[in-house]
Scaffold this motif. Structure first.
Motif, PDB file in Angstrom:
ATOM      1  N   VAL A   1      15.045 -15.974  24.595  1.00 52.47           N
ATOM      2  CA  VAL A   1      14.876 -15.072  25.720  1.00 52.47           C
ATOM      3  C   VAL A   1      13.502 -15.082  26.225  1.00 52.47           C
ATOM      4  CG1 VAL A   1      15.082 -12.601  26.088  1.00 52.47           C
ATOM      5  CG2 VAL A   1      16.763 -13.696  24.675  1.00 52.47           C
ATOM      6  N   LEU A   2      13.235 -15.127  27.428  1.00 53.58           N
ATOM      7  CA  LEU A   2      12.148 -14.952  27.949  1.00 53.58           C
ATOM      8  C   LEU A   2      11.724 -13.836  28.691  1.00 53.58           C
ATOM      9  CD1 LEU A   2      12.707 -18.620  30.030  1.00 53.58           C
ATOM     10  CD2 LEU A   2      12.052 -17.898  27.470  1.00 53.58           C
ATOM     11  N   THR A   3      10.576 -13.222  28.301  1.00 51.09           N
ATOM     12  CA  THR A   3      10.164 -12.081  28.923  1.00 51.09           C
ATOM     13  C   THR A   3       8.933 -12.182  29.869  1.00 51.09           C
ATOM     14  OG1 THR A   3       9.087 -11.459  26.864  1.00 51.09           O
ATOM     15  CG2 THR A   3      11.144 -10.493  27.149  1.00 51.09           C
ATOM     16  N   HIS A   4       9.086 -11.789  31.131  1.00 46.77           N
ATOM     17  CA  HIS A   4       7.935 -12.130  32.022  1.00 46.77           C
ATOM     18  C   HIS A   4       6.965 -11.041  32.006  1.00 46.77           C
ATOM     19  CE1 HIS A   4       9.310  -8.612  34.378  1.00 46.77           C
ATOM     20  NE2 HIS A   4      10.442  -8.911  34.230  1.00 46.77           N
ATOM     21  N   GLY A   5       5.750 -11.478  32.838  1.00 46.06           N
ATOM     22  CA  GLY A   5       4.580 -10.536  32.810  1.00 46.06           C
ATOM     23  C   GLY A   5       4.462  -9.344  33.840  1.00 46.06           C
ATOM     24  N   ARG A   6       3.595  -8.396  33.802  1.00 49.98           N
ATOM     25  CA  ARG A   6       3.518  -7.541  34.594  1.00 49.98           C
ATOM     26  C   ARG A   6       3.534  -8.047  36.180  1.00 49.98           C
ATOM     27  NH1 ARG A   6      -1.061  -4.841  37.213  1.00 49.98           N
ATOM     28  NH2 ARG A   6      -0.344  -2.844  37.847  1.00 49.98           N
ATOM     29  N   LYS A   7       4.014  -7.340  37.042  1.00 53.98           N
ATOM     30  CA  LYS A   7       4.486  -7.682  38.218  1.00 53.98           C
ATOM     31  C   LYS A   7       5.082  -9.026  38.677  1.00 53.98           C
ATOM     32  CE  LYS A   7       0.306  -5.474  40.482  1.00 53.98           C
ATOM     33  NZ  LYS A   7      -0.877  -5.782  41.582  1.00 53.98           N
ATOM     34  N   GLY A   8       5.787  -9.200  37.579  1.00 56.80           N
ATOM     35  CA  GLY A   8       6.795 -10.410  37.485  1.00 56.80           C
ATOM     36  C   GLY A   8       8.305 -10.030  37.602  1.00 56.80           C
ATOM     37  N   ARG A   9       9.013 -10.947  37.535  1.00 66.26           N
ATOM     38  CA  ARG A   9      10.516 -10.860  37.926  1.00 66.26           C
ATOM     39  C   ARG A   9      11.246 -12.089  37.124  1.00 66.26           C
ATOM     40  NH1 ARG A   9      12.348  -9.297  42.871  1.00 66.26           N
ATOM     41  NH2 ARG A   9      14.551 -10.028  42.137  1.00 66.26           N
ATOM     42  N   LYS A  10      12.483 -11.929  36.732  1.00 64.92           N
ATOM     43  CA  LYS A  10      13.161 -12.765  36.055  1.00 64.92           C
ATOM     44  C   LYS A  10      13.209 -14.181  36.653  1.00 64.92           C
ATOM     45  CE  LYS A  10      17.701 -11.355  37.858  1.00 64.92           C
ATOM     46  NZ  LYS A  10      17.050 -10.486  38.546  1.00 64.92           N
ATOM     47  N   GLU A  11      13.319 -14.261  37.917  1.00 66.88           N
ATOM     48  CA  GLU A  11      13.186 -15.691  38.748  1.00 66.88           C
ATOM     49  C   GLU A  11      11.897 -16.425  38.422  1.00 66.88           C
ATOM     50  OE1 GLU A  11      16.212 -12.988  40.349  1.00 66.88           O
ATOM     51  OE2 GLU A  11      14.234 -12.821  40.030  1.00 66.88           O
ATOM     52  N   ASP A  12      10.862 -15.703  38.289  1.00 67.48           N
ATOM     53  CA  ASP A  12       9.454 -16.401  38.032  1.00 67.48           C
ATOM     54  C   ASP A  12       9.650 -17.710  36.846  1.00 67.48           C
ATOM     55  OD1 ASP A  12       8.288 -14.921  40.023  1.00 67.48           O
ATOM     56  OD2 ASP A  12       7.377 -13.559  38.383  1.00 67.48           O
ATOM     57  N   TYR A  13      10.556 -17.200  35.829  1.00 65.83           N
ATOM     58  CA  TYR A  13      10.732 -18.064  34.728  1.00 65.83           C
ATOM     59  C   TYR A  13      11.711 -19.160  34.913  1.00 65.83           C
ATOM     60  CZ  TYR A  13       7.765 -15.440  31.628  1.00 65.83           C
ATOM     61  OH  TYR A  13       6.401 -15.142  30.937  1.00 65.83           O
ATOM     62  N   LEU A  14      12.512 -19.399  36.058  1.00 66.64           N
ATOM     63  CA  LEU A  14      13.311 -20.574  36.193  1.00 66.64           C
ATOM     64  C   LEU A  14      12.477 -21.643  36.062  1.00 66.64           C
ATOM     65  CD1 LEU A  14      15.281 -18.914  39.117  1.00 66.64           C
ATOM     66  CD2 LEU A  14      16.172 -19.329  37.001  1.00 66.64           C
ATOM     67  N   PRO A  15      11.361 -22.088  36.655  1.00 65.02           N
ATOM     68  CA  PRO A  15      10.848 -23.525  36.336  1.00 65.02           C
ATOM     69  C   PRO A  15      10.466 -23.578  34.651  1.00 65.02           C
ATOM     70  CG  PRO A  15       9.636 -22.387  37.929  1.00 65.02           C
ATOM     71  CD  PRO A  15      10.552 -21.436  37.564  1.00 65.02           C
ATOM     72  N   ILE A  16      10.270 -22.409  34.053  1.00 64.85           N
ATOM     73  CA  ILE A  16      10.205 -22.580  32.708  1.00 64.85           C
ATOM     74  C   ILE A  16      11.532 -22.828  31.803  1.00 64.85           C
ATOM     75  CG2 ILE A  16       9.359 -21.260  30.227  1.00 64.85           C
ATOM     76  CD1 ILE A  16       7.385 -19.578  32.360  1.00 64.85           C
ATOM     77  N   ALA A  17      12.486 -22.233  32.497  1.00 66.63           N
ATOM     78  CA  ALA A  17      13.766 -22.372  31.865  1.00 66.63           C
ATOM     79  C   ALA A  17      14.386 -24.042  32.045  1.00 66.63           C
ATOM     80  CB  ALA A  17      14.865 -21.499  32.459  1.00 66.63           C
ATOM     81  N   GLU A  18      13.870 -24.276  33.317  1.00 66.51           N
ATOM     82  CA  GLU A  18      14.334 -25.851  33.573  1.00 66.51           C
ATOM     83  C   GLU A  18      13.751 -26.889  32.518  1.00 66.51           C
ATOM     84  OE1 GLU A  18      13.601 -29.257  36.860  1.00 66.51           O
ATOM     85  OE2 GLU A  18      12.898 -27.184  37.132  1.00 66.51           O
ATOM     86  N   ARG A  19      12.572 -26.524  32.123  1.00 65.54           N
ATOM     87  CA  ARG A  19      12.053 -27.461  31.163  1.00 65.54           C
ATOM     88  C   ARG A  19      12.466 -27.215  29.777  1.00 65.54           C
ATOM     89  NH1 ARG A  19       7.764 -25.785  34.471  1.00 65.54           N
ATOM     90  NH2 ARG A  19       6.422 -27.313  35.098  1.00 65.54           N
ATOM     91  N   LEU A  20      12.863 -25.848  29.392  1.00 65.15           N
ATOM     92  CA  LEU A  20      13.301 -25.471  27.961  1.00 65.15           C
ATOM     93  C   LEU A  20      14.781 -25.948  27.884  1.00 65.15           C
ATOM     94  CD1 LEU A  20      11.366 -22.253  27.169  1.00 65.15           C
ATOM     95  CD2 LEU A  20      10.699 -24.516  26.446  1.00 65.15           C
ATOM     96  N   CYS A  21      15.637 -25.747  28.986  1.00 65.70           N
ATOM     97  CA  CYS A  21      16.911 -26.193  28.811  1.00 65.70           C
ATOM     98  C   CYS A  21      17.069 -27.634  28.709  1.00 65.70           C
ATOM     99  CB  CYS A  21      17.504 -25.823  30.233  1.00 65.70           C
ATOM    100  SG  CYS A  21      17.857 -23.952  30.129  1.00 65.70           S
ATOM    101  N   ALA A  22      15.997 -28.474  29.442  1.00 63.62           N
ATOM    102  CA  ALA A  22      16.001 -29.802  29.322  1.00 63.62           C
ATOM    103  C   ALA A  22      15.929 -30.336  27.846  1.00 63.62           C
ATOM    104  CB  ALA A  22      14.989 -30.389  30.066  1.00 63.62           C
ATOM    105  N   VAL A  23      15.276 -29.708  27.079  1.00 59.26           N
ATOM    106  CA  VAL A  23      15.233 -30.116  25.629  1.00 59.26           C
ATOM    107  C   VAL A  23      16.117 -29.493  24.690  1.00 59.26           C
ATOM    108  CG1 VAL A  23      12.634 -30.501  25.988  1.00 59.26           C
ATOM    109  CG2 VAL A  23      13.427 -28.480  25.089  1.00 59.26           C
ATOM    110  N   GLY A  24      16.960 -28.600  25.137  1.00 53.97           N
ATOM    111  CA  GLY A  24      18.280 -28.276  24.162  1.00 53.97           C
ATOM    112  C   GLY A  24      18.365 -26.811  24.098  1.00 53.97           C
ATOM    113  N   PHE A  25      17.811 -25.915  25.019  1.00 50.56           N
ATOM    114  CA  PHE A  25      17.756 -24.376  24.606  1.00 50.56           C
ATOM    115  C   PHE A  25      18.594 -23.967  25.933  1.00 50.56           C
ATOM    116  CE2 PHE A  25      13.972 -25.241  22.290  1.00 50.56           C
ATOM    117  CZ  PHE A  25      14.276 -24.654  21.015  1.00 50.56           C
ATOM    118  N   ARG A  26      19.455 -22.939  25.552  1.00 52.16           N
ATOM    119  CA  ARG A  26      20.036 -21.979  26.719  1.00 52.16           C
ATOM    120  C   ARG A  26      18.841 -20.696  26.905  1.00 52.16           C
ATOM    121  NH1 ARG A  26      24.022 -20.768  24.128  1.00 52.16           N
ATOM    122  NH2 ARG A  26      25.689 -22.062  25.236  1.00 52.16           N
ATOM    123  N   CYS A  27      18.577 -20.411  28.024  1.00 47.46           N
ATOM    124  CA  CYS A  27      17.515 -19.282  28.113  1.00 47.46           C
ATOM    125  C   CYS A  27      18.046 -18.036  28.829  1.00 47.46           C
ATOM    126  CB  CYS A  27      16.290 -19.927  29.216  1.00 47.46           C
ATOM    127  SG  CYS A  27      15.497 -21.187  28.438  1.00 47.46           S
TER     128      CYS A  27
END
Length: 340
Positions: free
Chosen positions: A115-141
């Motif tokens: 589970v990924l929790t974003h920063g102040r003034k952020g939103r869930k879509e900001d973490y899509l590039p992070i999810a791309e990397r973490l999904c690539a190594v075997g995680f569901r985000c």
């Protein structure tokens, strides 16, 4: 020489002008304090950016499947799973980890959930590039919008005080909606999201096997006072911060003094990785270090300094922080039977 009547008139005029100026300054200061306290409670919500829309319109190009759902409390979420063909970010992080000797499952195999929790003034879509990397190594985000951000219906952010149960709730509800095992699971948060993650990991019913916190703070009042003092000085800074606290308390029902992640860090016993940028002008590195030191001595923990970055670009540097995060999670969130 001016006449007595003219002198009296000038004195009265100057006095009225002085009073008007003082009132204007006081009103401006009050308005600034009101604005600041309001921004702490309810930051201006950012709209979707072009890169968000590109991810959402073509997730397969990034090696992702993206599912949307809304939790029972109204929290909007994205569930990102590895799918299709690896994107450039996924290829790079797998290469980095392989070079370190980390054994990876074939792309598409899921070894756990994050589970990924974003920063102040952020939103869930900001973490899509992070999810791309973490999904690539075997995680569901699973990525939620936090209160007062994105499309979340709640308008007040409390930086973990009221959000502590949110990460586990969205993981549980996502696992039931999309029929996957919710364990094993890890938690990652940045800045405000790091505070939420610390509060969540300290709960007695915490489901997490590992925690990553990036550029977050040990004490929210200290972080605010430090920011203000850098702009208006150490004399007025604490007074202004105290006034902003009054506004925040009025709006949220919570005093800023209640937002103390270091108190919760003392109850965290899962493997915890804390990273902080060396040139952070929003949350000084010493604040992150104090948070790290608040973790129990018996906790498996790691401290990482990220050079050459500030708070707003901590995850956009040449430093291999994503590989460090992924390696920590892969070693701490094991699953002997990866899911398809």
């Amino acid at each position: 020489m001016p006449s007595p009547d003219r002198s009296t008139f000038l004195r009265r005029h100057l006095k009225a002008a002085a009073i008007s100026s003082i009132l204007a300054i006081v009103l401006a200061a009050c308005g600034l304090v009101l604005w600041a306290g309001t921004q702490i409670a309810s930051p201006t919500r950012r709209p979707l950016m072009d890169y968000h829309l590109e991810f959402l319109s073509n997730p397969a190009a990034h090696g992702l499947r993206i599912d949307r759902f809304t939790a029972s409390d109204g929290t909007p979420c994205l569930v990102c799973s590895p799918s299709g063909t690896l994107g450039d970010r996924g290829v790079k992080i797998r290469q980095q980890l392989t070079a370190r000797g980390v054994a990876l499952q074939p792309f598409g195999k899921i070894t756990g959930n994050l589970v990924l929790t974003h920063g102040r003034k952020g939103r869930k879509e900001d973490y899509l590039p992070i999810a791309e990397r973490l999904c690539a190594v075997g995680f569901r985000c699973v990525i939620p919008d936090l209160p007062a951000h994105g499309e979340h219906p709640v308008n007040i952010a409390t930086y973990g005080v009221r959000e502590a149960g949110l990460p586990a709730r969205v993981l549980d509800e996502a696992s039931r909606k999309f029929a996957f095992e919710k364990q094993p699971a890890g938690l990652l948060g940045m800045s405000m999201g790091g505070s939420v993650a610390v509060h969540a990991a300290a709960r007695s019913d915490s489901p997490w096997q590992a925690l990553v916190v990036i550029s977050s703070f040990d004490s929210f009042p200290a972080a605010i006072e430090g920011q203000v003092s850098r702009h208006i000085g150490t004399t007025l800074g604490p007074l202004w911060a105290s006034a902003a606290n009054s506004v925040y308390h009025w709006k949220s029902g919570i005093a800023l003094s209640e937002i103390q992640p270091r108190r919760y860090a003392a109850s965290i016993y899962i493997p915890t990785f804390i990273a902080h940028v060396t040139a952070d002008r929003v949350v000084p590195m010493v604040s992150g270090w104090r948070l790290f030191e608040s973790l129990p001595d018996t906790t498996l923990k790691k401290w990482q300094e990220i050079p050459g970055a500030d708070h707003d670009n901590v995850l956009i540097t040449s430093f291999p922080i994503y590989a460090d995060i992924a390696e920590w999670m892969l070693r701490s969130v094991p699953d002997p039977q990866p899911q398809p």
